[in-house]
Enzyme design. Structure first.
Site, PDB file in Angstrom:
ATOM      1  N   MET A   1       0.841  -1.196   0.000  1.00 15.35           N
ATOM      2  CA  MET A   1       0.000   0.000   0.000  1.00 15.35           C
ATOM      3  C   MET A   1       0.872   1.239   0.000  1.00 15.35           C
ATOM      4  SD  MET A   1      -2.916   1.451  -0.027  1.00 15.35           S
ATOM      5  CE  MET A   1      -2.998   3.236  -0.093  1.00 15.35           C
TER       6      MET A   1
ATOM      7  N   GLU B   1       4.823   0.903  -6.093  1.00 10.77           N
ATOM      8  CA  GLU B   1       4.478   1.782  -4.972  1.00 10.77           C
ATOM      9  C   GLU B   1       5.207   3.115  -5.062  1.00 10.77           C
ATOM     10  OE1 GLU B   1       1.948   0.785  -3.452  1.00 10.77           O
ATOM     11  OE2 GLU B   1       2.101  -1.247  -4.264  1.00 10.77           O
TER      12      GLU B   1
ATOM     13  N   HIS C   1       3.602   5.592  -7.325  1.00  7.13           N
ATOM     14  CA  HIS C   1       2.424   6.248  -6.753  1.00  7.13           C
ATOM     15  C   HIS C   1       2.777   7.488  -5.931  1.00  7.13           C
ATOM     16  CE1 HIS C   1      -1.030   3.819  -7.696  1.00  7.13           C
ATOM     17  NE2 HIS C   1      -0.625   2.743  -7.088  1.00  7.13           N
TER      18      HIS C   1
END
Ligand SMILES: *[C@@H]1O[C@H](CO)[C@@H](O)[C@H](O)[C@H]1NC(C)=O
Ligand SMILES: *[C@@H]1O[C@H](CO)[C@@H](O)[C@H](O)[C@H]1NC(C)=O
Ligand SMILES: *[C@@H]1O[C@H](CO)[C@@H](O)[C@H](O)[C@H]1NC(C)=O
Ligand SMILES: *[C@@H]1O[C@H](CO)[C@@H](O)[C@H](O)[C@H]1NC(C)=O
Ligand SMILES: *[C@@H]1O[C@H](CO)[C@@H](O)[C@H](O)[C@H]1NC(C)=O
Length: 946
Positions: A352, A387, A390
């Site tokens: 995440m 990740e 992002h």
């Protein structure tokens, strides 16, 4: 999560010649090139555990509810500016409640945009302390007077705290809303939650968080929508000796005593303006490593033991270079003061992208050179790249609402290959997008029950509808169409547009057309606008098959469907035609790109005379498969292409070779004898192919045969034929390749000698558990085969090793191999274990059941198991239904599936609604395929055997 599933379409007689010998060759060589990929590649990244299907067809609200608190979207009257949050997670059970808990205070400063006497703010599963008899305290700022609270309550269904006031808040004024609360630090992998592990014989507890998509409201009351960006001042109170992490750098750590408890308070620098779903709070006694001087703000965190053994080193090694790459690619410096990445024992998704504090599953961040395989290493590389991408795209600039999730995830899924390629330039990682994204999503997007990438904002409201957006279409089709866009604009132009977009919208929110605007601004001359081209790919589902007739130069396109007879009910604004960029070559030379737009049917306008050819000159279209579509040709051109493949295949780009193999399995052709020729050519070519990608493509298509036939008579014959051929190939192969690869191949074929060998190795390990003699790249194969051949002793030993494993990749291999046993009661017991968090972590429940369903003996057991427990489960139904129904190919199974749908219609299927529809559509297609193919395949095999 289960391994990727690849569906191939009606293959007609393709199967006949693809029979045993070809099967053996293909499986054999594919095994040689298989770097244990499939085992590792299918755990999604980001936030919500990704679904392998598409999103729901139902809309949340049938009639518009009257009161604002009955809407799932926040009213637009208030806008947060900053929060001041203090959280105190307790890492021991609370004596009075018997729960693990956290307490907290939060104060949010918000600005009133429109006069209102109502405050609606998200709040879920928190017990709020009453302040003056109400759930919150309101203060006016800068001279504003706050009205008094009339009444306040928790609206459980829509997850709100609602406060009605006696007077109005005034537009333009600011107010502060304060709350005190207590929540459970549950092991539910959502919001602020706990993760546990054992170290040095003792139990350790970590407090950690997962906010995406709608769980920040479970940690503190907040305006929990991505466009409600604010600045967060965070303080964590934690047990002495533990370390607290959050999005920003820690700026102050003090020891104090609260109510007689000795604690440490860590205060963090205020965050940048950001969305709630990107927050992270972690308290642990983890250790870390730090990058060298030029990357001294980069840290990798994990369990002490994992750090001490160097398992974080690889991730640290690649993070610095990848951050530098993305800074250059986006032409924007890294927006934050530090970059932490942390591996957690319990974590639902793959990883995440919390801003500045990225959380991972252990298998996605930690790599142990001594124990992990090459595939494990590749997994770390690509997830970290995804990740980090992002940190700019998604975090700095955020999509306004979840309906545009595809742009956020599709983008990261595309550029992760660029970042990974920069860090490991010799791995040719970019090529893998064809297998991991394009072919993977072709299988789903060819269904009549697929859905468009982009949905209307008002169609995505409830948390269930939001989580259903995290699916293969969003990730992989998103990646494929953005790759296409970047290719036809050219990468420098694409990057310039991106940089302009990121600059304009930094710390703010967008919709997808904002990106089109910025790309349009920097575009080269194109015959159509970026909007015109791209909207056709994102606003209608599916993709075309382009057919080129090289005799006439006619080009046509048609919506490609798994079952050409299926009915497409979903209307399309573009009538299922696309603006197709065609990069192509003739005679080995790349020609000028051609744009195709037309309705089905041939007209002169659709002629492209340069594509006519004769003699031995072939035309190859969709170079490097940069376009999201399939290509078919006239027979003569196919023959010329295949001739080229068998004489010198290297003239044809690698990715196109994989595509030709896939098309051979998937494209419909009228001429039956031709198919035989085609398949023969392909197998002949494959025996010369030395690259991994075309082989893997063939193997995945063959997997469909195996799934369809491994319960029928055809399979037995297929195996007998395969095995004898496998034996002769074994000696040949072991000369050519190293012994390890030859063994891996023989095992897959079920060769007796291999079974003996793997069982012997395994037994050797059983006799001396502290010394595992099995090579890391072979473990999955060896464990699985030894457990399949063995009985309860092998199973119990592997279970023990699984329980003792301190390296997550090792545990993952054992966990999948435990599903290989052929003993039904062991499988049933394993199914029971999968629901017991003391035995199998909750994060692994779904994938464990899917492993069991992947075993031909386990499939019916898993299906019964799920049906019996539906409704009460903590598992992801969408992924389960996909895994368990992979083999479904009989009327009886279809009936069961429909019955199941009927029986549970009242409870509903939440985020698995469409997965169930797709399972039904797929089963129907499978029944048809088996009906058409079983007999001819049997006949052909019978011939081979005599
Ligand atoms: C946050 O709240 C704490 C007490 O709850 C207070 O001491 C601190 O000054 C506040 N910080 C900000 C930035 O408002
Ligand atoms: C919240 O309140 C309910 C009802 O009093 C109680 O059962 C529950 O344990 C409380 N939760 C926490 C985390 O304190
Ligand atoms: C706080 O206490 C811990 C353990 O008692 C100690 O190691 C640490 O140095 C103290 N920190 C500060 C800032 O005093
Ligand atoms: C990390 O980089 C160092 C220095 O280049 C190298 O010695 C080490 O082997 C690398 N570690 C891993 C796991 O790749
Ligand atoms: C965010 O973008 C909107 C629309 O472009 C603009 O009106 C607003 O001022 C921007 N906000 C910030 C904080 O940049």
């Amino acid at each position: 999560m289960a391994k990727g599933f690849y569906i191939s379409k009606n293959m007609g007689l393709a199967g006949l010649l693809m029979g045993a010998v070809a099967v053996v060759i293909i499986i054999a060589l594919a095994a040689v090139y298989d770097k244990e990929k499939t085992k590792n590649q299918n755990k999604p990244v980001d936030g919500v555990a990704m679904l392998t299907t598409a999103s729901p067809t139902t809309s949340s609200t049938l009639s518009t509810p009257k009161d604002p608190w009955e809407h799932y979207r926040l009213p637009d009257s208030l806008s947060p500016v900053s929060y001041n949050i203090t959280l105190w997670p307790r890492l021991v059970v609370n004596a009075s409640t018997g729960l693990y808990i956290f307490t907290g205070q939060s104060a949010v400063v918000f600005q009133c945009k429109k006069d209102t006497d109502l405050i609606v703010i998200h709040c879920n599963k928190l017990n709020l302390t009453l302040l003056n008899g109400h759930h919150a305290r309101l203060t006016g700022l800068d001279g504003a007077t706050a009205p008094t609270v009339k009444t306040s309550w928790l609206q459980v269904k829509t997850e709100y705290l609602v406060i009605q006031l006696n007077g109005k808040l005034t537009a333009g004024k600011s107010y502060r809303l304060s709350t005190d609360f207590q929540g459970e630090l549950a092991d539910d992998l959502k919001g602020f939650y706990r993760s546990e592990y054992t170290e040095d014989g003792g139990k350790k507890v970590v407090a950690t968080s997962q906010m995406q998509a709608t769980f920040a409201r479970k940690a503190f009351p907040c305006f929990d929508e991505p466009a409600m960006k604010a600045v967060f001042h965070i303080t964590l109170i934690h047990q002495r000796g533990t370390v607290a992490l959050s999005n920003g750098r820690d700026v102050e750590t003090v020891n104090s005593t609260i109510d007689g408890t000795e604690v440490t308070m860590t205060r963090f620098e205020p965050t940048k303006r950001m969305s709630t779903y990107l927050l992270a709070f972690i308290v642990s006694d983890f250790d870390h490593i730090t990058g060298s001087i030029e990357n001294n703000n980069v840290r990798i965190w994990a369990r002490r033991k994992a750090i001490a053994e160097g398992h974080g080193n690889y991730a640290l090694n690649v993070t610095g270079p990848m951050l530098n790459f993305f800074e250059r690619y986006y032409n924007a410096s890294y927006p934050l003061s530090k970059s932490d990445q942390i591996a957690l024992p319990d974590f639902n998704a793959g990883a995440m992208e919390n801003w500045g504090l990225i959380t991972y599953r252990e298998t996605a961040l930690l790599y142990d050179p001594a124990i992990s395989s090459v595939g494990n290493k590749e997994r770390v590389l690509t997830v970290v790249a995804h990740e980090l991408a992002h940190m700019w795209f998604g975090n700095l600039v955020t999509l306004r609402w979840w309906n545009d999730l595809w742009l956020n995830e599709g983008f990261a899924s595309y550029v992760e290959y660029l970042g990974a390629d920069y860090a490991e330039p010799t791995w040719n990682i970019k090529e893998q997008t064809i297998l991991n994204d394009v072919h993977k999503v072709f299988a789903v997007d060819a269904l009549a029950s697929s859905h468009p990438l982009s949905r209307k904002e008002e169609e995505v409201n409830q948390p269930d509808e939001i989580s259903e957006m995290f699916n293969t279409i969003s990730y992989s089709k998103g990646a494929a169409v953005l790759r296409m866009l970047s290719e036809f604009l050219t990468e420098p132009v694409f990057a310039r547009g991106l940089s302009s977009y990121l600059n304009e919208f930094a710390f703010n929110n967008t919709v997808y057309s904002d990106l089109w605007d910025h790309l349009q601004k920097v575009r080269m001359s194109l015959p159509h606008t970026v909007h015109d081209i791209m909207n056709r790919w994102i606003l209608q589902m599916g993709f075309p098959v382009v057919t080129i007739d090289t005799a006439t130069g006619h080009i046509t396109q048609k919506h490609f469907l798994l079952d050409p007879d299926s009915v497409v009910d979903r209307p399309s604004p573009y009538n299922y035609t696309w603006l197709v960029p065609i990069k192509w070559m003739k005679g080995g030379v790349e020609r000028e790109q051609h744009w195709l737009l037309q309705e089905t049917g041939i007209s002169n306008a659709n002629r492209h005379p340069p594509m006519t050819t004769a003699g031995s000159e072939w035309v190859l279209a969709n170079l490097n498969v940069s376009g999201y579509y399939r290509v078919n040709y006239d027979m003569d051109n196919w023959e010329r292409l295949l001739n080229q493949l068998t004489t010198d295949h290297t003239v044809i780009p690698l990715i196109n070779r994989a595509q030709i193999v896939d098309d051979a399995f998937n494209l419909e052709r009228d001429s039956v004898p031709w198919e035989s020729v085609l398949i023969l050519y392909i197998t002949r070519y494959l025996s010369q192919e030395r690259d991994y990608i075309p082989w893997e493509s063939a193997l995945r298509n063959l997997n469909y045969y195996i799934l369809m036939f491994d319960r029928g008579q055809a399979y037995g014959v297929l195996q007998v034929v395969s095995r004898s051929t496998a034996l002769s190939l074994l000696s040949l192969l072991s000369l050519r390749y190293n012994q390890i690869n030859a063994i891996s191949f023989a095992c897959r074929m079920g060769v007796e000698r291999c079974r003996v060998l793997t069982s012997d190795w395994f037994r050797e390990w059983m006799l001396n558990p502290d010394h595992n003699p099995i090579h890391p790249n072979l473990k999955t194969t060896v464990y699985c085969n030894a457990i399949a051949a063995g009985g309860v002793a092998e199973w119990d030993f592997a279970w023990q090793m699984f329980k003792n494993a301190t390296v997550a990749t090792e545990a993952a291999k054992l966990r999948s191999s435990l599903a290989c046993t052929k003993v039904p009661w062991l499988l049933n017991r394993y199914l029971d274990y999968s629901l017991d968090p003391a035995k199998i972590r909750k994060q692994d429940c779904t994938s464990t059941i899917n492993y069991i369903a992947g075993n031909v003996v386990g499939m019916p057991l898993a299906w019964d198991f799920i049906r019996a427990r539906y409704g009460g489960g903590s598992f992801s139904f969408s992924n389960l239904i996909n895994g368990v129904t992979r083999r479904f190919s009989t009327e009886f199974e279809l009936k069961q599936l429909k019955q199941f749908k009927e029986d549970n219609a009242r409870v509903g299927f939440g985020s698995g609604t469409l997965a169930l529809e797709q399972a039904i559509e797929r089963t129907t297609a499978n029944i048809k395929w088996v009906a058409e193919n079983q007999e001819p395949v049997m006949k052909w095999l019978a011939n081979e055997c005599t």
